[in-house]
Design a protein around this motif. Sequence first.
Motif, short mmCIF file in Angstrom:
data_model
loop_
_atom_site.label_atom_id
_atom_site.label_comp_id
_atom_site.label_asym_id
_atom_site.label_seq_id
_atom_site.Cartn_x
_atom_site.Cartn_y
_atom_site.Cartn_z
N VAL A 73 -23.42 -14.97 21.95
CA VAL A 73 -22.86 -15.11 20.38
C VAL A 73 -23.67 -16.39 19.87
O VAL A 73 -24.24 -17.30 20.33
CB VAL A 73 -21.36 -15.53 20.69
CG1 VAL A 73 -20.93 -16.18 19.23
CG2 VAL A 73 -20.49 -14.55 21.33
N PHE A 74 -24.04 -16.06 18.59
CA PHE A 74 -24.81 -17.14 17.74
C PHE A 74 -23.92 -17.53 16.98
O PHE A 74 -23.84 -17.10 15.46
CB PHE A 74 -26.07 -16.49 17.07
CG PHE A 74 -27.10 -15.73 18.25
CD1 PHE A 74 -28.04 -16.90 18.82
CD2 PHE A 74 -27.15 -14.76 18.72
CE1 PHE A 74 -28.83 -16.54 19.71
CE2 PHE A 74 -27.80 -14.34 19.65
CZ PHE A 74 -28.74 -15.33 20.24
N ALA A 75 -23.05 -18.59 16.98
CA ALA A 75 -22.03 -18.84 16.31
C ALA A 75 -22.29 -19.62 14.70
O ALA A 75 -21.83 -19.14 13.78
CB ALA A 75 -21.16 -19.97 16.88
N ASP A 76 -23.45 -20.21 14.82
CA ASP A 76 -23.94 -20.77 13.49
C ASP A 76 -24.32 -19.61 12.60
O ASP A 76 -24.24 -19.92 11.41
CB ASP A 76 -24.99 -21.66 13.70
CG ASP A 76 -24.83 -22.84 14.52
OD1 ASP A 76 -23.76 -23.37 14.70
OD2 ASP A 76 -25.99 -23.86 14.83
N GLN A 77 -24.95 -18.71 13.10
CA GLN A 77 -25.52 -17.54 12.04
C GLN A 77 -24.21 -16.42 12.09
O GLN A 77 -24.35 -15.65 11.22
CB GLN A 77 -26.52 -16.66 12.85
CG GLN A 77 -27.79 -17.67 12.75
CD GLN A 77 -27.92 -18.69 14.03
OE1 GLN A 77 -27.01 -18.56 14.94
NE2 GLN A 77 -28.91 -19.37 13.97
N PHE A 92 -23.80 -7.50 15.72
CA PHE A 92 -22.69 -7.35 14.93
C PHE A 92 -22.24 -8.70 14.37
O PHE A 92 -22.52 -9.86 14.86
CB PHE A 92 -21.55 -6.86 15.81
CG PHE A 92 -21.83 -5.61 16.65
CD1 PHE A 92 -21.78 -4.37 16.09
CD2 PHE A 92 -22.52 -5.63 17.96
CE1 PHE A 92 -22.32 -3.33 16.77
CE2 PHE A 92 -22.87 -4.57 18.57
CZ PHE A 92 -22.76 -3.21 18.13
N SER A 93 -21.31 -8.54 13.59
CA SER A 93 -20.59 -9.91 12.92
C SER A 93 -19.91 -10.55 13.87
O SER A 93 -19.32 -9.73 14.84
CB SER A 93 -19.65 -9.73 12.07
OG SER A 93 -18.93 -10.65 11.45
N THR A 102 -13.84 -16.76 15.14
CA THR A 102 -15.28 -16.57 15.40
C THR A 102 -15.04 -16.01 17.02
O THR A 102 -14.38 -16.90 17.86
CB THR A 102 -16.45 -17.76 15.51
OG1 THR A 102 -16.31 -17.90 14.08
CG2 THR A 102 -17.58 -17.28 16.06
N VAL A 103 -15.80 -14.79 17.53
CA VAL A 103 -15.86 -14.47 18.85
C VAL A 103 -16.61 -15.64 19.65
O VAL A 103 -17.43 -16.44 19.15
CB VAL A 103 -16.25 -13.05 19.09
CG1 VAL A 103 -15.40 -11.97 18.41
CG2 VAL A 103 -17.81 -12.95 18.74
N LEU A 149 -35.11 -11.11 15.47
CA LEU A 149 -34.96 -11.52 14.25
C LEU A 149 -33.74 -11.04 13.24
O LEU A 149 -33.30 -9.81 13.51
CB LEU A 149 -36.19 -11.31 13.45
CG LEU A 149 -37.52 -11.85 13.97
CD1 LEU A 149 -38.66 -11.10 13.47
CD2 LEU A 149 -37.64 -13.22 14.00
N LEU A 150 -33.01 -12.00 12.77
CA LEU A 150 -31.87 -11.38 12.02
C LEU A 150 -32.52 -11.04 10.54
O LEU A 150 -33.07 -12.07 10.19
CB LEU A 150 -30.71 -12.57 12.02
CG LEU A 150 -29.79 -12.54 11.16
CD1 LEU A 150 -28.88 -11.24 11.64
CD2 LEU A 150 -28.64 -13.53 11.03
N THR A 151 -32.27 -10.01 10.22
CA THR A 151 -33.02 -9.54 8.87
C THR A 151 -32.04 -9.23 7.73
O THR A 151 -30.70 -9.37 8.22
CB THR A 151 -33.78 -8.16 9.04
OG1 THR A 151 -33.04 -7.22 9.65
CG2 THR A 151 -34.94 -8.46 9.99
#
Length: 151
Positions: A73-77, A92-93, A102-103, A149-151
């Motif tokens: 999990v990338f909580a900031d993003q 996924f969100s 937030t998961v 990368l998050l696009t």
Amino acid sequence: MDAQRRTVLTAGTAGALALMMGCGESGDEGAAASEQPTSPGATTATEESPAGSAPAGEELARTTDIPVGGGKVFADQKVVVTQPTAGQFKAFSAICTHQGCTVDKVADGTIDCPCHGSRFRVADASVAKGPATKPLPPKQITVSGETILLT
């Protein structure tokens, strides 16, 4: 953007520009864009960008940071990245579809929400255990070499 238009582009800058513009083709001469249709939020691209070009998007992690059969999990993003099978990465969100919490972890094949106990499957973010009734929405990622990368 509908699921049929989501693609993974693995040919560097020309592919990244085409993705950002919503195009399925690259008009740059000499730049070969290899498209590979995937399920929403999924990518299995492992080619590196050509020398001198950088893929577009925010770097989230290295592929080695995401365990096979699990995720992170990338909580900031507000995104969770999973690797259901070796070399297959999905995003996924990280916002639970039940009440917006937030998961907070990925364990035993599920993405878990701490607020009310909802769990989502790492393979497709479908509901494994309620009270949530809707899957986590997909996010678009690109894998370039060992970088996610998050696009």
